[in-house]
Write a protein that holds these residues in place. Structure first.
Motif, PDB file in Angstrom:
ATOM      1  N   TYR A 196       0.816  -1.212   0.000  1.00 29.30           N
ATOM      2  CA  TYR A 196       0.000   0.000   0.000  1.00 29.30           C
ATOM      3  C   TYR A 196       0.852   1.265   0.000  1.00 29.30           C
ATOM      4  O   TYR A 196       0.461   2.282  -0.587  1.00 29.30           O
ATOM      5  N   VAL A 197       1.997   1.225   0.664  1.00 26.08           N
ATOM      6  CA  VAL A 197       2.837   2.414   0.802  1.00 26.08           C
ATOM      7  C   VAL A 197       3.388   2.878  -0.546  1.00 26.08           C
ATOM      8  O   VAL A 197       3.694   4.066  -0.728  1.00 26.08           O
ATOM      9  N   TYR A 198       3.466   1.970  -1.509  1.00 23.40           N
ATOM     10  CA  TYR A 198       3.875   2.359  -2.865  1.00 23.40           C
ATOM     11  C   TYR A 198       2.998   3.497  -3.387  1.00 23.40           C
ATOM     12  O   TYR A 198       3.435   4.290  -4.229  1.00 23.40           O
ATOM     13  N   ALA A 199       1.777   3.624  -2.879  1.00 21.74           N
ATOM     14  CA  ALA A 199       0.835   4.651  -3.322  1.00 21.74           C
ATOM     15  C   ALA A 199       1.436   6.052  -3.270  1.00 21.74           C
ATOM     16  O   ALA A 199       1.127   6.897  -4.113  1.00 21.74           O
ATOM     17  N   PHE A 200       2.310   6.313  -2.286  1.00 21.54           N
ATOM     18  CA  PHE A 200       2.851   7.652  -2.116  1.00 21.54           C
ATOM     19  C   PHE A 200       4.068   7.922  -3.009  1.00 21.54           C
ATOM     20  O   PHE A 200       4.363   9.067  -3.334  1.00 21.54           O
ATOM     21  N   PHE A 201       4.777   6.894  -3.408  1.00 20.77           N
ATOM     22  CA  PHE A 201       5.999   7.061  -4.197  1.00 20.77           C
ATOM     23  C   PHE A 201       5.786   6.876  -5.702  1.00 20.77           C
ATOM     24  O   PHE A 201       6.570   7.377  -6.506  1.00 20.77           O
ATOM     25  N   GLY A 202       4.727   6.162  -6.073  1.00 25.57           N
ATOM     26  CA  GLY A 202       4.593   5.683  -7.442  1.00 25.57           C
ATOM     27  C   GLY A 202       4.488   6.729  -8.528  1.00 25.57           C
ATOM     28  O   GLY A 202       4.948   6.494  -9.648  1.00 25.57           O
ATOM     29  N   GLN A 229      -1.241  12.512  -7.725  1.00 23.06           N
ATOM     30  CA  GLN A 229      -2.169  11.395  -7.795  1.00 23.06           C
ATOM     31  C   GLN A 229      -1.555  10.161  -7.138  1.00 23.06           C
ATOM     32  O   GLN A 229      -0.465   9.737  -7.478  1.00 23.06           O
ATOM     33  N   MET A 230      -2.263   9.590  -6.159  1.00 26.22           N
ATOM     34  CA  MET A 230      -1.764   8.397  -5.494  1.00 26.22           C
ATOM     35  C   MET A 230      -1.728   7.225  -6.481  1.00 26.22           C
ATOM     36  O   MET A 230      -2.636   7.041  -7.287  1.00 26.22           O
ATOM     37  N   ALA A 231      -0.666   6.469  -6.418  1.00 29.70           N
ATOM     38  CA  ALA A 231      -0.445   5.347  -7.327  1.00 29.70           C
ATOM     39  C   ALA A 231      -0.903   4.045  -6.672  1.00 29.70           C
ATOM     40  O   ALA A 231      -1.393   4.030  -5.540  1.00 29.70           O
ATOM     41  N   SER A 232      -0.732   2.934  -7.380  1.00 30.44           N
ATOM     42  CA  SER A 232      -1.042   1.620  -6.804  1.00 30.44           C
ATOM     43  C   SER A 232      -0.290   0.543  -7.550  1.00 30.44           C
ATOM     44  O   SER A 232       0.059   0.706  -8.717  1.00 30.44           O
ATOM     45  N   PHE A 233      -0.021  -0.543  -6.844  1.00 29.42           N
ATOM     46  CA  PHE A 233       0.421  -1.764  -7.499  1.00 29.42           C
ATOM     47  C   PHE A 233      -0.809  -2.461  -8.053  1.00 29.42           C
ATOM     48  O   PHE A 233      -1.886  -2.420  -7.452  1.00 29.42           O
TER      49      PHE A 233
END
Length: 411
Positions: A190-196, A294-298
């Protein structure tokens, strides 16, 4: 006279040799069918047991008379299926469900063989799901779902369509209502959302095992410390709750949580709790370095694999095909709310009308296939856990990011 005798003997020898050769090329008699039932062990998510038992029953009815089956279900997490299977390939399940990021390792270790009827699967499956089930362009597993991602759930009784566009506003509304917004920062997924979507990168090196990571970058419009500071600002909100999936659902049910980030596997439970007030949308933007990011996602898929060491490989393959058939992917959506990988099932009116699936499809514009090595998870979780607590030690954010990247990139 001697010449005629020689020719007679030669002819006799040739006839003998031809007869002998003809005997060598005759096909051997077919082996009798094996005694006893065809025993198959299937691993799947614990919450899928009732669905799978129904699928097993229809499989046995369809093939009644061709074999006697003994199908055993054993619960096994899809997220760490690879590790368990590779610990004992010969003793592992014949058929198993797993997350697509494990397919390369399973194929490299000899746990999966290439799929025989690849063309048929490619023609009936969403391209992204085919890609997720492939290694080097070769299909190694049967695509089951195309919904392994996350998005925003929200309670329409509290939020407007405008509110849900911004994480800042979502937290503000929830704080005013003395309610919570949940996200799992113990999970690097979930934390990938901030870096993606920041220009900071993470991914697999060419060896397919180790990672590269630039999350500690000190250059560019958004630096690693900018993301860390944004996370600290979010965790400082009285409305923020760092909660894993089970606790998110508990809050939804008791009314304390009115928004949260999760996936389609919780759609049925959230709708049962919120009813007509259940809403789902792509992830919002968040404030980082003075920008709205924009928040990302895996993203990813669930797959069905057939153990290369199965004692009944043909029947195991038939069962895998049955589990992932169009009809049973439709059934999975009806009973579990999971998005099909089959093209026809995914385009059905029932699936297209699902709020959760629609949100996932919208979020897919800001997602990427999860392709990271095993050393990604713990360093990121350690870092984000400290951010969720507000960095109580006061340690340098850059130092923490450098340690994160060192761990993620370790060989």
């Amino acid at each position: 006279m001697m010449k005629r005798l020689f020719l007679l003997i030669l002819s006799s020898c040739l006839l003998f040799l031809l007869a002998a050769c003809d005997g060598q090329t005759q096909a051997p008699a077919e082996s009798p069918p094996a005694d006893g039932p065809v025993a198959l062990t299937v691993w799947g998510a614990e919450e899928d047991e009732a669905l799978l038992q129904e699928i097993f029953a229809s499989f046995q009815a369809h093939y009644a008379g061709q074999a006697s089956f003994q199908i055993t279900f054993q619960p096994q997490s899809e997220s760490n299926c690879k590790d368990v299977l590779l610990g004992n390939l010969e003793g592992g399940a014949d058929v198993f469900a797993f997350a697509d990021d494990q397919v390369a390792a399973l194929a490299a270790a000899g746990g999966l063989d290439p799929i025989g009827d690849e063309a048929a699967i490619r023609s009936t499956t969403l391209p992204a799901a085919v890609e997720a089930a492939s290694v080097g362009g070769t299909l190694y597993a049967y695509p089951l779902t195309a919904d392994n991602g996350y998005f925003l759930y929200y309670n329409k009784a509290y939020f407007t369509q405008e509110d849900i566009q911004s994480l800042d506003r979502i937290l503000e509304v929830a704080a005013q209502a003395e309610k919570l917004v949940a996200m799992d920062w113990s999970s690097a997924w979930y934390v990938y959302a901030f870096f993606g979507n920041t220009g900071l990168e993470v991914g697999l090196n060419e060896d397919g095992i180790t990672n590269y990571c630039t999350w500690n970058s000190t250059e560019g419009p958004i630096r690693g410390v900018d993301v860390a500071r944004s996370m600290l600002n979010i965790s400082a909100s009285p409305a923020f709750a760092n909660r894993p999936d089970g606790e998110f659902l508990a809050g939804v049910r008791d009314g304390s949580v009115i928004a949260g980030i999760s996936g389609v596997w919780n759609a049925v439970a959230v709708e049962e709790a919120w009813g007509r007030d259940m809403g789902a949308a792509k992830l919002p933007v968040y404030t980082c370095a003075g920008q709205q990011v924009q928040m990302a996602s895996f993203s990813g898929c669930k797959l069905i694999g057939v153990n290369a060491y199965s004692q009944h490989p043909e029947w195991a393959a038939r069962l895998a095909e049955w589990i992932t058939s169009e009809e049973n992917q439709r059934l999975r959506f009806e009973l579990r709310g999971q998005g099909p990988a089959n093209v026809n099932a995914a385009n059905s009116p029932q699936v297209q009308s699902s709020q959760a699936i629609a949100a996932l499809l919208e979020q897919s514009n800001y997602s990427q296939l999860q392709r990271v090595g095993g050393k990604f998870w713990d360093p990121v979780s350690e870092f984000s856990g400290n951010m969720a607590l507000g960095n109580p030690s006061g340690a340098s954010l850059q130092t923490q990011l450098d340690r994160l990247v060192e761990g993620v990139s370790a060989r």
